[in-house]
Design a protein around this motif. Structure first.
Motif, PDB file in Angstrom:
ATOM      1  N   VAL A 148      -8.592  -7.622   4.270  1.00 29.61           N
ATOM      2  CA  VAL A 148      -7.921  -6.865   4.009  1.00 29.61           C
ATOM      3  C   VAL A 148      -6.947  -6.851   3.249  1.00 29.61           C
ATOM      4  O   VAL A 148      -6.487  -4.954   3.209  1.00 29.61           O
ATOM      5  CB  VAL A 148      -7.094  -7.213   5.931  1.00 29.61           C
ATOM      6  CG1 VAL A 148      -6.225  -6.081   6.135  1.00 29.61           C
ATOM      7  CG2 VAL A 148      -8.217  -7.429   7.097  1.00 29.61           C
ATOM      8  N   GLU A 149      -6.366  -7.781   3.044  1.00 31.47           N
ATOM      9  CA  GLU A 149      -5.657  -6.953   1.598  1.00 31.47           C
ATOM     10  C   GLU A 149      -6.401  -6.355   0.507  1.00 31.47           C
ATOM     11  O   GLU A 149      -6.132  -5.796  -0.476  1.00 31.47           O
ATOM     12  CB  GLU A 149      -5.413  -8.965   0.541  1.00 31.47           C
ATOM     13  CG  GLU A 149      -4.534  -8.364  -0.388  1.00 31.47           C
ATOM     14  CD  GLU A 149      -3.041  -7.558  -0.033  1.00 31.47           C
ATOM     15  OE1 GLU A 149      -2.406  -7.076  -1.318  1.00 31.47           O
ATOM     16  OE2 GLU A 149      -2.604  -7.881   1.411  1.00 31.47           O
ATOM     17  N   GLY A 150      -7.490  -6.933   0.275  1.00 36.58           N
ATOM     18  CA  GLY A 150      -7.979  -5.340  -1.144  1.00 36.58           C
ATOM     19  C   GLY A 150      -8.451  -4.133  -0.272  1.00 36.58           C
ATOM     20  O   GLY A 150      -8.207  -3.689  -1.373  1.00 36.58           O
ATOM     21  N   ILE A 151      -8.700  -4.781   1.024  1.00 37.16           N
ATOM     22  CA  ILE A 151      -9.018  -2.886   1.782  1.00 37.16           C
ATOM     23  C   ILE A 151      -7.098  -2.220   1.199  1.00 37.16           C
ATOM     24  O   ILE A 151      -6.755  -0.687   0.707  1.00 37.16           O
ATOM     25  CB  ILE A 151      -9.290  -2.506   2.976  1.00 37.16           C
ATOM     26  CG1 ILE A 151     -10.689  -3.233   3.433  1.00 37.16           C
ATOM     27  CG2 ILE A 151      -8.951  -1.329   3.660  1.00 37.16           C
ATOM     28  CD1 ILE A 151     -10.782  -3.290   5.096  1.00 37.16           C
ATOM     29  N   ARG A 152      -6.371  -2.450   1.966  1.00 32.21           N
ATOM     30  CA  ARG A 152      -5.012  -1.984   1.037  1.00 32.21           C
ATOM     31  C   ARG A 152      -4.442  -2.548   0.191  1.00 32.21           C
ATOM     32  O   ARG A 152      -4.384  -0.542  -0.369  1.00 32.21           O
ATOM     33  CB  ARG A 152      -3.705  -3.212   1.979  1.00 32.21           C
ATOM     34  CG  ARG A 152      -2.733  -2.710   1.546  1.00 32.21           C
ATOM     35  CD  ARG A 152      -1.375  -4.036   1.718  1.00 32.21           C
ATOM     36  NE  ARG A 152      -1.696  -4.768   0.275  1.00 32.21           N
ATOM     37  CZ  ARG A 152      -1.198  -4.332  -0.771  1.00 32.21           C
ATOM     38  NH1 ARG A 152      -0.643  -2.702  -0.667  1.00 32.21           N
ATOM     39  NH2 ARG A 152      -1.513  -4.799  -2.139  1.00 32.21           N
ATOM     40  N   ALA A 153      -5.332  -2.629  -1.068  1.00 35.23           N
ATOM     41  CA  ALA A 153      -4.576  -2.411  -2.248  1.00 35.23           C
ATOM     42  C   ALA A 153      -5.670  -1.226  -3.202  1.00 35.23           C
ATOM     43  O   ALA A 153      -4.992  -0.517  -3.853  1.00 35.23           O
ATOM     44  CB  ALA A 153      -5.541  -4.189  -3.030  1.00 35.23           C
ATOM     45  N   GLU A 154      -6.880  -1.411  -2.138  1.00 27.03           N
ATOM     46  CA  GLU A 154      -7.136  -0.209  -3.305  1.00 27.03           C
ATOM     47  C   GLU A 154      -7.295   0.994  -1.867  1.00 27.03           C
ATOM     48  O   GLU A 154      -6.992   2.240  -2.606  1.00 27.03           O
ATOM     49  CB  GLU A 154      -9.249  -0.587  -2.452  1.00 27.03           C
ATOM     50  CG  GLU A 154      -9.920   0.931  -2.605  1.00 27.03           C
ATOM     51  CD  GLU A 154      -9.919   1.314  -4.377  1.00 27.03           C
ATOM     52  OE1 GLU A 154     -10.370   1.456  -5.215  1.00 27.03           O
ATOM     53  OE2 GLU A 154     -10.105   0.004  -4.665  1.00 27.03           O
ATOM     54  N   MET A 155      -6.577   1.318  -0.492  1.00 24.27           N
ATOM     55  CA  MET A 155      -5.840   2.292  -0.563  1.00 24.27           C
ATOM     56  C   MET A 155      -4.540   2.598  -0.846  1.00 24.27           C
ATOM     57  O   MET A 155      -4.781   3.638  -1.317  1.00 24.27           O
ATOM     58  CB  MET A 155      -5.509   2.501   1.404  1.00 24.27           C
ATOM     59  CG  MET A 155      -7.145   2.121   1.751  1.00 24.27           C
ATOM     60  SD  MET A 155      -7.472   3.406   2.086  1.00 24.27           S
ATOM     61  CE  MET A 155      -6.208   4.886   2.805  1.00 24.27           C
ATOM     62  N   ALA A 156      -3.966   1.241  -1.519  1.00 28.79           N
ATOM     63  CA  ALA A 156      -2.719   2.160  -2.769  1.00 28.79           C
ATOM     64  C   ALA A 156      -2.853   2.510  -3.278  1.00 28.79           C
ATOM     65  O   ALA A 156      -2.409   3.662  -4.115  1.00 28.79           O
ATOM     66  CB  ALA A 156      -1.686   0.738  -2.154  1.00 28.79           C
ATOM     67  N   ALA A 157      -4.237   2.514  -4.162  1.00 24.29           N
ATOM     68  CA  ALA A 157      -4.658   3.150  -5.992  1.00 24.29           C
ATOM     69  C   ALA A 157      -5.410   3.933  -5.504  1.00 24.29           C
ATOM     70  O   ALA A 157      -4.532   4.750  -6.152  1.00 24.29           O
ATOM     71  CB  ALA A 157      -5.205   2.155  -6.221  1.00 24.29           C
ATOM     72  N   ARG A 167     -13.899   4.339  -2.728  1.00 23.15           N
ATOM     73  CA  ARG A 167     -14.368   3.913  -2.092  1.00 23.15           C
ATOM     74  C   ARG A 167     -13.558   2.231  -1.798  1.00 23.15           C
ATOM     75  O   ARG A 167     -12.892   1.599  -3.008  1.00 23.15           O
ATOM     76  CB  ARG A 167     -15.507   3.660  -1.333  1.00 23.15           C
ATOM     77  CG  ARG A 167     -15.744   5.553  -1.788  1.00 23.15           C
ATOM     78  CD  ARG A 167     -15.356   6.011  -0.159  1.00 23.15           C
ATOM     79  NE  ARG A 167     -16.266   7.401   0.024  1.00 23.15           N
ATOM     80  CZ  ARG A 167     -15.799   8.442  -0.515  1.00 23.15           C
ATOM     81  NH1 ARG A 167     -14.262   8.131  -1.079  1.00 23.15           N
ATOM     82  NH2 ARG A 167     -16.112   9.314  -0.422  1.00 23.15           N
ATOM     83  N   VAL A 168     -13.133   1.522  -0.503  1.00 27.17           N
ATOM     84  CA  VAL A 168     -12.430   0.317  -0.493  1.00 27.17           C
ATOM     85  C   VAL A 168     -13.852  -0.932  -0.406  1.00 27.17           C
ATOM     86  O   VAL A 168     -14.768  -0.191  -0.240  1.00 27.17           O
ATOM     87  CB  VAL A 168     -11.752  -0.005   1.087  1.00 27.17           C
ATOM     88  CG1 VAL A 168     -10.750   1.309   1.368  1.00 27.17           C
ATOM     89  CG2 VAL A 168     -12.911   0.679   2.121  1.00 27.17           C
ATOM     90  N   PRO A 169     -13.573  -1.983  -0.935  1.00 30.81           N
ATOM     91  CA  PRO A 169     -14.711  -3.040  -1.086  1.00 30.81           C
ATOM     92  C   PRO A 169     -15.278  -3.586   0.494  1.00 30.81           C
ATOM     93  O   PRO A 169     -14.446  -3.650   1.721  1.00 30.81           O
ATOM     94  CB  PRO A 169     -13.876  -4.499  -1.371  1.00 30.81           C
ATOM     95  CG  PRO A 169     -12.565  -3.480  -1.342  1.00 30.81           C
ATOM     96  CD  PRO A 169     -11.772  -1.879  -1.536  1.00 30.81           C
ATOM     97  N   GLU A 170     -16.998  -3.199   0.867  1.00 29.11           N
ATOM     98  CA  GLU A 170     -17.061  -3.387   2.315  1.00 29.11           C
ATOM     99  C   GLU A 170     -17.565  -4.750   2.651  1.00 29.11           C
ATOM    100  O   GLU A 170     -18.355  -5.304   1.127  1.00 29.11           O
ATOM    101  CB  GLU A 170     -18.180  -2.490   2.703  1.00 29.11           C
ATOM    102  CG  GLU A 170     -17.806  -1.213   3.230  1.00 29.11           C
ATOM    103  CD  GLU A 170     -18.434  -0.485   3.820  1.00 29.11           C
ATOM    104  OE1 GLU A 170     -19.707  -1.527   3.911  1.00 29.11           O
ATOM    105  OE2 GLU A 170     -18.197   0.925   3.380  1.00 29.11           O
ATOM    106  N   PRO A 171     -16.887  -6.091   3.032  1.00 30.24           N
ATOM    107  CA  PRO A 171     -17.502  -7.590   3.020  1.00 30.24           C
ATOM    108  C   PRO A 171     -18.723  -7.428   3.781  1.00 30.24           C
ATOM    109  O   PRO A 171     -19.294  -6.392   4.031  1.00 30.24           O
ATOM    110  CB  PRO A 171     -16.644  -7.955   4.267  1.00 30.24           C
ATOM    111  CG  PRO A 171     -14.912  -7.035   4.423  1.00 30.24           C
ATOM    112  CD  PRO A 171     -15.645  -5.533   3.748  1.00 30.24           C
TER     113      PRO A 171
END
Length: 475
Positions: free
Chosen positions: A218-227, A237-241
């Motif tokens: 979730v933190e990875g998704i948040r960071a990518e969305m912020a970027a 795109r955000v990383p998919e687990p």
């Protein structure tokens, strides 16, 4: 962070486990205490019955084999409450001194005559309790205190009645110490008090670590969305687990949203670019004609200037309608439109068109929606059919179950199967249509489909050159 999900999850899990452990520990202590008290009561009853059995067999009171006072304090009393026998070192029971009991009194020490004993034996035939030479089956248990050799302690007492062969009744009260039971309960309680905080610390730590690991994607998704927000690059795109859990579905949904947003932005960009291109030609032509007319009035092409102005007006109206449709505008509810009457009105205004429009079989079907927007759809479909028809255009209204179907058909070459969806895109004109176009911008069919969707229906191309508008019948 106090407000983080990890902290709240750890605190919540710790609180739940603490409540569960407290409830379980309390239940364990109560059960343990009850079992140990029951065991103490059973030991006291066994000791009392052993002494009562001696009395029932006629053993004199001064010869009773009584257990040690430290192990089981015993007091034997008659029906009047006088002490007949007492265990060694037993000085008081429940605060009442018992140290003055006579020893060696035998049965005569009871103070009753043999005749009285015989009368009592006769009375016992009808009285409750044991018969001569028997021990009562019932035992009464209670908690109390006993002073054994100067030490007062709590005991679990069991009282059993016995009657000897002469009919004399005696009550044997034997006790079992509660100190071992309380010591065991205290040991378990102390162990729980020591182990509970340690266990809660372990639970909080494990919950923190597990939650941290679970929320790492979730933190990875948040960071990518912020970027993405900072860079406005919607192609990222955000990383998919790899796991198939809720977070993986969240990541996939987020990527799908980003893809839809990217497509929407790209569509808007193309729309603006195409609109600018379509507006540039009539504006440039109109400006040139006006400039020539200003310099040489005799060369002013008034009909051409009017045609360019009309084209600009239509294009502006189309763009405005598309903007309203994109904003989510829906037709006003509660209004009904008769499709057959709408067809008659529209075709009556096209008497001088290049290709005549023939009205086929039409039923009087009513649909809910905007008359002006549905009229715009019909007009666009007829314009498109007349541009491509060779000699005839036919429009009909029929019913198909709960749907009202408006068909517009021409005898032109038709639409290739590969292009039947593409023609509904904005500013799209096929090569053949571009060669024969009389000024359209490629927005008519796109507007028609958007209006149909807003009315809860659909617009599609069937075999050949048949355009079919399907709308739900009102009521």
């Amino acid at each position: 962070m106090p407000g983080s999900v990890r902290a709240r999850a750890a605190a919540g899990a710790t609180a739940v486990v603490a409540l569960a452990l407290i409830a379980a520990g309390t239940a364990v202590l109560l059960v343990l205490r009850g079992n140990l008290q029951g065991q103490a009561g059973l030991q006291a009853e066994v000791a009392a019955r052993e002494v009562a059995a001696q009395i029932a067999t006629g053993t004199p009171y001064d010869r009773l084999d009584l257990p040690d006072g430290d192990e089981h304090p015993v007091v034997v009393t008659d029906e009047d409450g006088r002490v007949l026998a007492v265990g060694d070192d037993v000085r008081a029971v429940d605060g009442r001194p018992v140290g003055g009991a006579r020893t060696g009194a035998g049965h005569a020490g009871s103070g009753r005559s043999a005749a009285a004993a015989d009368d009592a034996a006769d009375d016992n035939d009808d009285a409750r309790g044991p018969r001569p030479g028997e021990v009562d089956d019932d035992a009464h248990q209670s908690d109390g205190t006993a002073d054994v050799d100067g030490t007062v302690a709590d005991y679990r007492f069991a009282a059993v009645e016995a009657e000897d062969g002469r009919g004399e009744k005696a009550t044997v009260r034997a006790g079992s110490a509660l100190a071992p039971e309380r010591a065991a309960v205290g040991s378990v309680r102390d162990a729980m008090l020591i182990g509970l905080p340690l266990l809660l610390v372990v639970v909080a730590g494990v919950t923190w670590l597990v939650t941290r690991r679970a929320l790492r994607p979730v933190e990875g998704i948040r960071a990518e969305m912020a970027a993405i927000t900072a860079s406005t690059d919607l192609s990222r795109r955000v990383p998919e687990p790899a796991a198939r859990d809720e977070i993986a579905r969240l990541a996939r949904t987020t990527n799908e949203t980003l893809a839809a947003l990217e497509a929407s932005v790209e569509r808007q960009r193309r729309f603006v670019a195409d609109a600018s291109h379509e507006l540039r030609s009539p504006i440039a032509s109109l400006r040139t004609q006006l400039e020539v007319g200003a310099a040489h009035p005799e060369l002013l092409d008034v009909p051409g200037a009017v045609a360019d102005t009309v084209r600009l007006q239509r294009l502006a109206a189309d763009l405005l309608l598309l903007a309203r449709l994109d904003a989510g505008e829906r037709p006003a509810g509660g209004r009904r439109v008769d499709l057959a009457a709408l067809v008659r009105e529209e075709t009556a205004q096209r008497g001088g068109d290049r290709v005549p429009v023939r009205v086929g079989p039409s039923e009087g079907l009513e649909v809910a929606g905007s008359r002006s927007q549905l009229g715009r759809v019909l007009g666009n479909l007829l314009d498109n059919a007349q541009r491509h028809a060779a000699s005839s255009v036919e429009v009909a209204v029929v019913r198909d179950g709960a749907w009202a179907v408006l068909r517009v058909e021409d005898d032109g070459p038709g639409v290739p199967a590969a292009e039947r969806e593409r023609i509904f895109e904005r500013f799209v004109r096929l090569d053949d249509a571009r060669a024969r176009d009389d000024g359209g911008a490629g927005l008519g069919l796109a507007i028609a489909r958007d209006v149909a969707v807003r009315h809860g229906g659909s617009l599609a191309v069937r075999e050949g050159a048949v355009f079919e508008l399907r709308l739900p019948v009102a009521g």
